[in-house]
Enzyme design. Structure first.
Site, PDB file in Angstrom:
ATOM      1  N   CYS B  72       0.862  -1.193   0.000  1.00 52.29           N
ATOM      2  CA  CYS B  72       0.000   0.000   0.000  1.00 52.29           C
ATOM      3  C   CYS B  72       0.892   1.235   0.000  1.00 52.29           C
ATOM      4  O   CYS B  72       0.633   2.221  -0.699  1.00 52.29           O
ATOM      5  CB  CYS B  72      -0.888   0.048   1.230  1.00 52.29           C
ATOM      6  SG  CYS B  72      -1.836  -1.439   1.555  1.00 52.29           S
ATOM      7  N   CYS B 111      -8.000  -2.753  -3.822  1.00 55.03           N
ATOM      8  CA  CYS B 111      -6.596  -2.388  -4.023  1.00 55.03           C
ATOM      9  C   CYS B 111      -5.704  -3.617  -3.925  1.00 55.03           C
ATOM     10  O   CYS B 111      -4.767  -3.781  -4.704  1.00 55.03           O
ATOM     11  CB  CYS B 111      -6.139  -1.363  -2.984  1.00 55.03           C
ATOM     12  SG  CYS B 111      -6.307   0.331  -3.537  1.00 55.03           S
ATOM     13  N   CYS B 174     -33.021  -0.997  14.338  1.00 55.76           N
ATOM     14  CA  CYS B 174     -31.945  -0.104  14.801  1.00 55.76           C
ATOM     15  C   CYS B 174     -32.569   1.129  15.449  1.00 55.76           C
ATOM     16  O   CYS B 174     -32.103   1.614  16.482  1.00 55.76           O
ATOM     17  CB  CYS B 174     -31.071   0.349  13.638  1.00 55.76           C
ATOM     18  SG  CYS B 174     -30.461  -0.945  12.560  1.00 55.76           S
ATOM     19  N   CYS B 177     -33.730   1.280  19.383  1.00 58.95           N
ATOM     20  CA  CYS B 177     -32.761   1.626  20.427  1.00 58.95           C
ATOM     21  C   CYS B 177     -32.101   2.981  20.158  1.00 58.95           C
ATOM     22  O   CYS B 177     -32.022   3.815  21.054  1.00 58.95           O
ATOM     23  CB  CYS B 177     -31.684   0.552  20.527  1.00 58.95           C
ATOM     24  SG  CYS B 177     -32.180  -0.853  21.541  1.00 58.95           S
ATOM     25  N   HIS B 178     -31.620   3.171  18.940  1.00 59.51           N
ATOM     26  CA  HIS B 178     -30.716   4.297  18.689  1.00 59.51           C
ATOM     27  C   HIS B 178     -31.425   5.600  18.343  1.00 59.51           C
ATOM     28  O   HIS B 178     -30.780   6.633  18.193  1.00 59.51           O
ATOM     29  CB  HIS B 178     -29.703   3.904  17.621  1.00 59.51           C
ATOM     30  CG  HIS B 178     -28.795   2.785  18.078  1.00 59.51           C
ATOM     31  ND1 HIS B 178     -27.965   2.924  19.173  1.00 59.51           N
ATOM     32  CD2 HIS B 178     -28.627   1.520  17.635  1.00 59.51           C
ATOM     33  CE1 HIS B 178     -27.309   1.779  19.361  1.00 59.51           C
ATOM     34  NE2 HIS B 178     -27.702   0.909  18.451  1.00 59.51           N
ATOM     35  N   CYS B 219     -24.835  -6.734  16.287  1.00 54.51           N
ATOM     36  CA  CYS B 219     -26.161  -6.287  16.746  1.00 54.51           C
ATOM     37  C   CYS B 219     -27.249  -7.242  16.268  1.00 54.51           C
ATOM     38  O   CYS B 219     -28.129  -7.619  17.033  1.00 54.51           O
ATOM     39  CB  CYS B 219     -26.467  -4.884  16.206  1.00 54.51           C
ATOM     40  SG  CYS B 219     -26.127  -3.577  17.382  1.00 54.51           S
TER      41      CYS B 219
END
Lengths: 155, 258
Positions: B72, B111, B174, B177-178, B219
């Site tokens: 890289c 890559c 999701c 809760c969030h 999750c």
């Protein structure tokens, strides 16, 4: 969680059941249909009799009922409870067994947006269950009845 | 005569509304805001934060030459200085030539195959997570800046639909809760807004690094749902939507999260 020592202990013993799903898979069982009457479920699931002692253990077990994840319960020595649902002290003075049962089997009949998981919902409503849990409700019917029996003692 | 008397009350009401917590909670907040003080200190201290082990490991892998001879670092510099932090903050990006949403992990894998001409590391491999951590850390302090218009607009809508769908036996989305219960406690842990700006992050729960995709998988597993495959469309759509919610938040990689 105060002090580095406690933090270290906390780091070395992560709370179970959060990122990993370590709960034992119960064998699949025949599903008993239930009926909602006047916003309650008056008939016990599969006609089973609940046991309050067993129910208490299921309620506290993070791999089974895991009720403390969201609710506060009148149980000594519990620190890590949740504040998402209402506290359950005295819940049996406010709700009948039939009303408790509907809330445990599938609270979405009262509030379609409820965060409360259905512990014994119509299995067709479960979206994308993990393969190892397919064909199962969150709890077996007997466990649901045990939980109802315990909740009914919280007067 | 009532006008001048009402004025202070009206001003007071406006101030009260602006200071209202419910209003403030709708502003995007980093997961850092929901951490315990000890965990914040752990994140802020480069020697205490285990995420920096992944940064170091990632840098080592970044410089390591495969048999093909090209690392890289051969293209991007020993320190990765030729990578543009502002462009890193755009991830996940839309790239038509690569078929849609491209996450940082997808770009690194691409890559590896196309430039370094080696085998791409498997998704969620600790080495791939370390590389992603090192590269994303180069943009630490930049504001997350996911494209929300053009080709991304409709994809983010699809991601949002997944965000609001219930999954698994535990049957939560999701958003439950969030969004609905942010700031409340689940088993003694404070619920954050589920933002992506700290990822890849060191998770206290697993004791390992997780990128956003792995965290979503964890999750869903917790919900006793069948998680999405890491190279699936759903995984990309949901991840891109979550990162777009984090637009404007400073990149904290490597963060420490529960």
């Amino acid at each position: 969680m105060k002090g580095a020592g406690i933090l270290l202990v906390f780091l070395l013993t992560p709370m179970t059941g959060m990122a990993s799903d370590s709960a034992a898979v119960t064998p699949a069982e025949a599903y008993c249909k239930w009926k909602m009457v006047d916003y309650g479920v008056p008939e016990p699931l599969c006609g089973l009799q609940g046991d309050a002692g067993r129910g208490r253990r299921i309620v506290l077990d993070s791999g089974q009922g895991n009720c403390l994840a969201c609710h506060r319960l009148p149980v000594d020595g519990v620190e890590g409870y949740g504040t998402i649902g209402p506290p359950l002290a005295g819940v049996a003075s406010r709700l009948t067994r039939a009303q408790l049962r509907l809330r445990v089997v599938d609270a979405r009949h009262l509030n379609p947006y409820s965060i409360m998981p259905g512990y014994y919902p119509d299995l067709a409503l479960i979206n994308r269950p993990a393969v190892k849990y397919r064909g199962r409700a969150f709890l077996p019917a007997q466990a649901v009845e045990d939980v109802i029996a315990y909740l009914a003692t919280l007067k | 005569m009532t006008g001048p008397r009402i004025l202070p009350w009206a001003l007071g009401l406006i101030v009260a509304l602006l200071a209202n917590n419910a209003w403030a909670d709708r502003q995007a907040k980093s997961g850092y805001a929901y951490l315990r003080e000890e965990t914040r200190q752990m994140q802020d201290d480069e020697f205490e934060n285990p995420g920096y082990l992944a940064v170091d490991k990632g840098q080592e892998l970044f410089r390591r030459r495969p048999d093909s001879g090209r690392s890289c670092a051969s293209c991007h510099g020993q320190e990765g200085a030729k990578l543009d932090a502002k462009r890193l903050a755009r991830y996940p990006v839309y790239d038509k030539s690569m078929g849609g949403i491209v996450r940082l992990q997808d770009r690194i894998r691409n890559c590896q195959e196309q430039r370094a001409r080696t085998k791409a590391l498997p998704y969620h491999d600790p080495d791939l997570l370390a590389l992603e951590t090192f590269v994303r850390h180069l943009a630490a302090g930049e504001a997350v800046n996911v494209q929300t218009d053009g080709s991304m607009a409709s994809l983010l809508k699809k991601g949002e639909a997944i965000y609001r769908t219930r999954f698994g036996l535990i049957d939560m989305s999701c958003a439950h809760c969030h969004e609905m219960y942010t700031g409340q406690y689940i088993r003694g842990q404070r619920i954050s807004q589920g933002m992506g700006n700290g990822f890849p992050a060191y998770r206290l729960d697993t004791g390992e690094m997780a990128n956003l995709d792995l965290c979503i998988k964890q999750c869903l597993t917790l919900m006793r749902a069948e998680p999405f495959m890491p190279d699936s469309e759903e995984s990309r759509l949901l991840g891109a939507y979550i990162m777009s919610r984090s637009n404007g938040l400073r990149i904290e990689t490597p963060a420490v999260r529960y």
